[in-house]
Enzyme design. Structure first.
Site, PDB file in Angstrom:
ATOM      1  N   SER A 116      -2.831  -1.228  13.467  1.00  0.00           N
ATOM      2  CA  SER A 116      -1.591  -1.071  12.874  1.00  0.00           C
ATOM      3  C   SER A 116      -0.801   0.462  13.200  1.00  0.00           C
ATOM      4  CB  SER A 116      -1.565  -1.293  11.386  1.00  0.00           C
ATOM      5  OG  SER A 116      -0.489  -0.873  10.847  1.00  0.00           O
ATOM      6  N   ASP A 143       5.185  -9.152  11.801  1.00  0.00           N
ATOM      7  CA  ASP A 143       5.383  -9.302  10.416  1.00  0.00           C
ATOM      8  C   ASP A 143       7.007  -9.456  10.157  1.00  0.00           C
ATOM      9  OD1 ASP A 143       2.762  -8.817   8.631  1.00  0.00           O
ATOM     10  OD2 ASP A 143       2.848  -7.574  10.668  1.00  0.00           O
ATOM     11  N   ASP A 164       4.312   2.811   1.997  1.00  0.00           N
ATOM     12  CA  ASP A 164       5.822   2.552   2.704  1.00  0.00           C
ATOM     13  C   ASP A 164       6.527   1.676   1.611  1.00  0.00           C
ATOM     14  OD1 ASP A 164       5.364   4.441   4.909  1.00  0.00           O
ATOM     15  OD2 ASP A 164       4.435   2.730   6.113  1.00  0.00           O
ATOM     16  N   ARG A 213      11.082   6.396   6.109  1.00  0.00           N
ATOM     17  CA  ARG A 213      11.354   5.399   5.052  1.00  0.00           C
ATOM     18  C   ARG A 213      12.697   5.728   4.243  1.00  0.00           C
ATOM     19  NH1 ARG A 213       7.698   4.020   8.559  1.00  0.00           N
ATOM     20  NH2 ARG A 213       6.685   2.171   8.118  1.00  0.00           N
TER      21      ARG A 213
HETATM   22  N1  ARG Z   1      -0.821   6.732   5.585  1.00  0.00           N
HETATM   23  C1  ARG Z   1       0.408   7.105   6.212  1.00  0.00           C
HETATM   24  C2  ARG Z   1       1.432   7.295   5.087  1.00  0.00           C
HETATM   25  O1  ARG Z   1       1.276   6.668   4.021  1.00  0.00           O
HETATM   26  C3  ARG Z   1       0.875   6.415   7.499  1.00  0.00           C
HETATM   27  C4  ARG Z   1       1.439   5.140   6.870  1.00  0.00           C
HETATM   28  C5  ARG Z   1       1.675   4.019   8.359  1.00  0.00           C
HETATM   29  N2  ARG Z   1       2.573   3.153   8.062  1.00  0.00           N
HETATM   30  C6  ARG Z   1       2.287   1.902   8.738  1.00  0.00           C
HETATM   31  N3  ARG Z   1       3.164   0.861   8.256  1.00  0.00           N
HETATM   32  N4  ARG Z   1       1.219   1.657   9.214  1.00  0.00           N
HETATM   33  O2  ARG Z   1       2.233   7.906   5.276  1.00  0.00           O
END
Ligand code: ARG
Length: 400
Positions: free
Chosen positions: A175, A15, A124, A95
């Site tokens: 992912s 991406d 995120d 993040r």
């Molecule tokens: N569900 C988790 C969170 O919101 C993990 C997110 C994982 N991020 C990703 N880009 N695959 O913190």
């Protein structure tokens, strides 16, 4: 006239690689990528080159491993932060740090815009967007992956059509987001919450069935709430987290399978690996059991819970988080000592703890000889403690 620059948070994945030509063509930006290494990144130099291959004018790499562990993960550890009592927040914690590096890079290159590759359904995007706005509200945040509507195979074709061939496959069903504080596995088969996660979803932990038949013990040493040694050996933060994660993961411990409430309103099925963070949180709270007073400990549960939600919700840089951090730090000044953990085929248990600041007093706790606890005081104490409810009972049972 030179083109306007945009700083793109780059992961080396499909991406964010496709975002480079996409943003150049669609918006006419010059792209400066910033890759923030928060651990478990393979071939960082190769990824840096990949951004240039895809058309970036500058490709910046920031080694933020130590800053991530000491400034973010250990802050969460002091709060015993587990979102919905299960998830140690590795993505959520990284993040704000990534956002900080994006803003710093934007300032350095004179860019007024930053961008990320987050989708519209995840948390995120919330965390990066809100963090950037807390750090510098004059910087604009773009998330073009929310609007382009291309699937993974289409993205590969999009890149190939521009002569950009990256060693990325159409196949990987999951992912993944991983760093020193854990690994998230989403999508593919996992989208059905009834389907057990297949073993190919995991990378940091051994299948409990395949784990060694002997138990493994580890002693974690803490100083003021921060882990500083393993089995008596002093260790720096990054090394310590890596070591406990791999040792615990090899025993089959550390897998989490949950349905989670996202900030954006949906429930999602999430699978995580976090053997080290779960071990450290378990050990840390066991040491708090020994060193905090009852009142402080109970109050701190609710502060830790609130902090956990702020981290999850992207409010790391908020005034409330700043205030809670002061409380949490103050609470940790006597949280020093050792905790014994025992692992066996996917389980981890605290089997011992000790501290020079221990509030556990043998002479008060013992049922043996040498007891100094005032047994007579117990009688009077209970009489007054129960007085209000006794009066209530008497009144409503017609006894007075
Ligand atoms: N569900 C988790 C969170 O919101 C993990 C997110 C994982 N991020 C990703 N880009 N695959 O913190």
């Amino acid at each position: 006239m030179s083109k306007e620059k945009c700083v793109l948070a780059y992961s080396g994945g499909l991406d964010t690689s496709a975002l480079i030509p996409y943003m150049m063509e669609k918006y006419g930006y010059e792209i400066v990528t910033v890759l923030v290494d928060v651990g478990h990144m393979k071939d960082v130099e190769g990824l840096r080159q990949r951004a240039l291959t895809a058309g970036a004018v500058e490709s910046v790499v920031v080694d933020a491993k130590e800053e991530f562990v000491t400034g973010y993960a250990f802050e969460a550890l002091k709060a015993n932060a587990l979102y919905e009592n299960k998830y140690p927040l590795h993505s959520a914690l990284s993040r704000p740090l990534i956002a900080k590096k994006m803003v710093e890079t934007a300032h350095k290159y004179g860019a007024k815009t930053v961008a990320h590759g987050c989708t519209a359904k995840g948390n995120d995007q919330v965390r990066i967007d809100v963090s950037v706005r807390c750090l510098d509200p004059s910087v604009k945040v773009l998330g073009p992956a929310r609007e382009w509507g291309m699937t993974r195979p289409e993205l590969l074709d999009y890149l190939a059509a521009r002569g950009i061939n990256l060693p990325l496959t159409k196949k990987n069903p999951y992912s993944i987001d991983e760093n020193l504080w854990g690994r998230a596995i989403e999508c593919g088969e996992l989208e059905d919450p009834w389907t057990a996660a297949p073993s190919d979803a995991f990378a940091f932990t051994t299948n409990p069935e395949d784990a060694p038949d002997e138990a493994v013990e580890l002693v974690v040493g803490f100083s003021q709430g921060i882990p500083v040694s393993l089995d008596g050996q002093p260790m720096g933060p990054v090394e310590l987290v890596e070591k406990i994660d791999s040792t615990a993961g090899a025993t089959g411990f550390g897998r989490i399978d949950m349905v989670e409430n996202r900030r954006v309103g949906i429930k999602s099925r999430e699978v995580y690996e976090a053997a080290g963070p779960l071990s450290l949180i378990m050990a840390h709270s066991a040491l708090e059991d020994l060193t905090l007073t009852r009142e402080l400990q109970h109050y701190k549960y609710s502060v830790g819970q609130r902090m956990t939600e702020l981290i999850y919700d992207g409010l790391w840089f908020s005034p409330l988080a700043d205030c809670l951090r002061v409380f949490i730090d103050e609470s940790q000044k006597h949280v020093s000592g050792d905790v014994r953990l025992r692992y066996y085929k996917g389980t981890c248990n605290v089997v011992g703890r000790r501290s020079p600041n221990s509030l556990y007093v043998d002479a008060l706790a013992t049922y043996g000889s040498g007891d100094t606890f005032s047994h007579q005081s117990a009688v009077g104490f209970i009489e007054l403690w129960g007085l209000p409810v006794e009066v209530y009972a008497r009144r409503h049972q017609g006894l007075m």
